[in-house]
Design a protein around this motif. Structure first.
Motif, PDB file in Angstrom:
ATOM      1  N   CYS A  69       0.840  -1.207   0.000  1.00  0.00           N
ATOM      2  CA  CYS A  69       0.000   0.000   0.000  1.00  0.00           C
ATOM      3  C   CYS A  69       0.868   1.246   0.000  1.00  0.00           C
ATOM      4  O   CYS A  69       2.095   1.173   0.143  1.00  0.00           O
ATOM      5  CB  CYS A  69      -0.937   0.034   1.214  1.00  0.00           C
ATOM      6  SG  CYS A  69      -0.117   0.048   2.810  1.00  0.00           S
ATOM      7  N   SER A  71       0.997   3.503   2.305  1.00  0.00           N
ATOM      8  CA  SER A  71       1.607   3.719   3.618  1.00  0.00           C
ATOM      9  C   SER A  71       2.903   2.932   3.733  1.00  0.00           C
ATOM     10  O   SER A  71       3.905   3.441   4.247  1.00  0.00           O
ATOM     11  CB  SER A  71       0.642   3.294   4.721  1.00  0.00           C
ATOM     12  OG  SER A  71      -0.535   4.072   4.658  1.00  0.00           O
ATOM     13  N   GLU A  72       2.887   1.700   3.256  1.00  0.00           N
ATOM     14  CA  GLU A  72       4.131   0.919   3.291  1.00  0.00           C
ATOM     15  C   GLU A  72       5.192   1.586   2.431  1.00  0.00           C
ATOM     16  O   GLU A  72       6.361   1.672   2.822  1.00  0.00           O
ATOM     17  CB  GLU A  72       3.892  -0.520   2.823  1.00  0.00           C
ATOM     18  CG  GLU A  72       5.175  -1.339   2.937  1.00  0.00           C
ATOM     19  CD  GLU A  72       5.056  -2.772   2.416  1.00  0.00           C
ATOM     20  OE1 GLU A  72       3.939  -3.330   2.395  1.00  0.00           O
ATOM     21  OE2 GLU A  72       6.097  -3.327   2.027  1.00  0.00           O
ATOM     22  N   ALA A 100       0.917   8.950   6.810  1.00  0.00           N
ATOM     23  CA  ALA A 100       1.921   7.901   6.617  1.00  0.00           C
ATOM     24  C   ALA A 100       3.320   8.480   6.458  1.00  0.00           C
ATOM     25  O   ALA A 100       4.314   7.760   6.539  1.00  0.00           O
ATOM     26  CB  ALA A 100       1.565   7.017   5.418  1.00  0.00           C
TER      27      ALA A 100
END
Ligand SMILES: Cc1ncc(COP(=O)(O)O)c(C=O)c1O
Ligand SMILES: Cc1ncc(COP(=O)(O)O)c(C=O)c1O
Ligand code: FES
Ligand code: FES
Lengths: 383, 159, 383
Positions: A69, A71-72, A100
């Motif tokens: 995603c 955020s990762e 994030a």
């Protein structure tokens, strides 16, 4: 059917994307890392997807790392940039980043890093002089969005990157809201790392990618197996990757027609501003994404507006989806220094290629009465 | 998406007792209002009471609210609850009573009901001429007080 | 159709799981964090899935955090355990863990942590006395698998957990290979953190979960939005989560019939051992998963066997899928101290509920000839 004007929160998976994924959710379930050809054949599909994503970005396939995603991607990029220049302890970002980015920066401040949060003006724009003044030889990373998720305001990433580069800092761009909405060509840009998220461009949720410029000394965030050439551990999300590839291909085609979205967005904005008094477009004076408008309705409160819209089957948002549990006003609008009357009463409408003129007309029909009703309840109206 | 009860949504979409009360200038009748919150904190409630002085009771109540779904519903609920009550009875109404009337509120939204209780206190104290603390900044603009003064009460309400 | 005996690498998504997911890959594409009911309705599906996963584990729904894969679960668990007791700098794990544990431990050694890698005996079993002897007041974390991915050997997690607990250490279990294959009841166990991965139990790739015992002072690994009650940032992978929930429900039903898998596995093992000389079951003397067998074929090389099997349409593996790019012998078999003749010539067959007796018979039919042909080529044969 709902009128879905919340495409910056998430988008509908394109039916063609789903069709491309389905074989990998049924017969073609092999693990691409396996030694047998049943698994191996899946590897080819992943490489095709990698080319599709690379092509959308003007990148090379080896520069694309699939992950889970946006955020990762953001977490990974920050850690990778700091690991690449461990002796440097300064980060520059902006006050209007997605959580994030901001949450990672806050965390790193506790770990001894110094973080500069660049301000924005009332139109949501950065001041490049402020950036220049903040840069030092100890700046490891400059990380900014490409476009803001709440207002759609676009940052001058090429110029920011050139400044970062001249100080030897890594430049990461959170392009989660920009990919598929504006043309991006990383081959000729000073961007070192770039984050995208599938579900913002009609791929499914749970898949994302990080662009890492060739030659960048990358250190993985998720450690383990050798997937993604040792740059992201975990069994490949094959259906998700195939879906993201297809979505990238479709986005590239769609980029040619994105003007239609801008026209509908302008129709919405113009309609609201001319029929409802005391309204303002937040970030209206700045370069913006074609699909986003953020409108302040003075004297009334955003959540109340959303619930009224919801009853009409219209989906919109105030602030970003992942902070909607919070009661604080948007940190983006706050950073823009907007007055309280606007801070608490702003609504984002975000369109997609599925948005129709009829849907925009529906919003324009119901909105005046909603605002009028809520203003009639408000003690501040006509004070 | 907040998990609002049917009652909250009903009173939000079709609020009762909204608006102000004109002073009829009749003997034995007083009109006052109490106010909490500000536009700065995103919530504000102005509660209007029509009081029968001889019986010390509430003849009518109306509200004006700037706030979210549950703030509007809480305000409307409060006006329903207090109509006909004596002022002393009304002072015993807690934000939990408001929440109960609404069929419950999400935990994070309990403060919206606290606001109702505080506006009620403010109105009654004003009527009785009791000084209430003002949370005004030096430059006269209201600072965000709804959390400051409510924190303990919220805890009490949730506990 | 292939004979798929590589279910420890990945499994087929159950058609019922796919059916449960499909609405969330098409019409129900809302973001559960959104304020409108179109997104909100999706939140209910997530909570149902959470209950399904919790139920399979004997846990409470609030103890389940959805994430992207087993590797993420393992990375997260280790970081969370160290963050919970920051003053402790010692980790105990085993020599036979998955790379998603070992790579993190290696990385932490460079960061000043001390790591003990417990040995295993020739059957792949731990020595609890060695664990006791390694424990100190400074041990922050004990992390072991539930069952080994290569051999299926099951560790005594209850006993390990009791020891960890008595020293005040957090106990994390990598149960990626165990969930759905053996009954697990976390309500009555000393396990603090437990990792599972969807694609190992007939959910799709790209979804996993981490169990975090109620009351555990958890610190998130992926920082950002407030999803998963602030414990894992990133827009929810709604189709994946719904799929994992359904898969957990089906796994719970299937647990009652897992004996059939064990019977087929035993039939395979017995057939090979009785018809092919110089074969041995690695870990055969230890408690094992019902679906796994790892067989050493002396004098020949694993990759060659796999290619021969592949030609017959049979999928198996040597070592774990995510290290299959590497040419080193399995670290698991090496840790068991097996002789070189076995180290290089071992094959894992891993069954699933889809495995049929006909498929096992097919392997038993082709295997003797494959081994014979390769042995005929080998200089070591009949040394
Ligand atoms: C024991 C074990 N732990 C962790 C993993 C990693 O899981 P994933 O591939 O979902 O990241 C695997 C499988 O690859 C495994 O077998
Ligand atoms: C600008 C921006 N960055 C990052 C993210 C996070 O993406 P994801 O939800 O896929 O983790 C989002 C969307 O939520 C976003 O709008
Ligand atoms: S009144 Fe503040 S959130 Fe409801
Ligand atoms: S001879 Fe091919 S891997 Fe060694």
């Amino acid at each position: 059917m709902v009128t879905y004007l919340d495409n910056n929160a998430t988008t509908r998976t394109d039916p063609d994307v789903l069709a491309a994924m389905l074989p990998y959710l049924s017969e073609l379930y092999g693990n691409p890392s396996s030694m047998h050809s049943f698994g191996g054949q899946v590897g080819a599909a992943i490489e095709t997807a990698r080319e599709q994503v690379a092509s959308l970005l003007g990148a090379e396939p080896t520069e694309i790392i699939f992950n889970s995603c946006g955020s990762e991607g953001n977490n990974t990029a920050i850690h990778a940039a700091l690991a690449a220049q461990p002796e440097k302890r300064h980060i520059i970002t902006t006050a209007v980043e997605h959580p994030a980015i901001l949450a990672v920066c806050k965390h790193l401040e506790k770990r001894g890093y110094q973080v500069t949060y660049l301000s924005v003006n009332s139109r949501g724009e950065l001041d490049l002089m402020e950036l220049e003044a903040a840069m030092t030889g100890g700046t490891a990373l400059v990380t900014t969005m490409y476009a803001n998720n709440e207002t759609g305001v676009i940052f001058p990433v090429e110029q920011i990157g050139a400044i970062a580069q001249s100080y030897g800092a890594t430049y990461h761009v959170d392009a989660v809201q920009a990919v598929g909405k504006v043309p991006i060509n990383l081959a000729t840009s000073p961007i070192d790392l770039l984050t995208l998220s599938g579900h913002k461009l009609h791929a499914p949720k749970g898949i994302g990618a990080l662009y890492v410029r060739k030659g960048f000394r990358f250190r993985p965030f998720l450690l383990g197996g050798h997937q993604e050439r040792g740059r992201r551990a975990g069994t490949h999300n094959v259906p998700g990757i195939v879906g993201l590839g297809k979505a990238a291909e479709l986005a590239q085609i769609h980029l040619a027609h994105v003007q239609r979205e801008a026209e509908l967005r302008d129709m919405l904005e113009h309609g609201i501003l001319t029929t409802i008094p005391d309204t303002v477009v937040n970030g209206g004076g700045a370069p913006r994404l074609p699909n986003t408008t953020n409108i302040g309705f003075k004297y009334i409160e955003g959540e109340a507006i959303l619930f009224m819209l919801n009853r009409e089957g219209i989906c919109a948002s105030s602030g970003s989806a992942c902070t909607s549990g919070s009661l604080d006003p948007s940190h983006v609008l706050t950073a823009m220094g907007l007055p309280y009357t606007i801070l608490h009463g702003s609504i984002r409408f975000s369109l997609s290629r599925y948005t129709t003129e009829a849907e925009i007309r529906q919003v324009l029909t119901v909105m005046p009465e909603i605002v009028e009703r809520l203003r009639a309840l408000s003690p501040f109206n006509n004070d | 998406m907040w998990d609002y009860s049917e009652k909250v949504l009903e009173l939000f979409y079709n609020p009762i007792n909204q608006g102000t009360i004109d002073d009829p200038q009749e003997p034995d009748v007083a009109v006052v209002y109490g106010e909490v919150g500000s536009i700065a904190c995103g919530d504000a409630l102005r509660l209007h009471l029509k009081i029968q002085q001889s019986t010390d009771s509430i003849l009518d109540a109306r509200f004006q609210t700037f706030g979210c779904t549950s703030a509007i519903a809480s305000s409307s609920a409060l006006t329903e609850i207090i109509k006909g009550k004596t002022l002393d009875e009304a002072l015993h109404i807690t934000n939990q009573d408001i929440a109960d009337f609404l069929g419950g509120l999400p935990e994070a939204k309990m403060h919206c009901s606290v606001m109702g209780q505080e506006a009620l206190e403010a109105a009654i104290y004003k009527y009785r001429g009791i000084e209430v603390e003002h949370h005004e900044d030096d430059d006269g603009t209201l600072v965000c007080t709804c959390y400051g003064i409510s924190e303990k009460k919220i805890r009490r309400a949730i506990a």
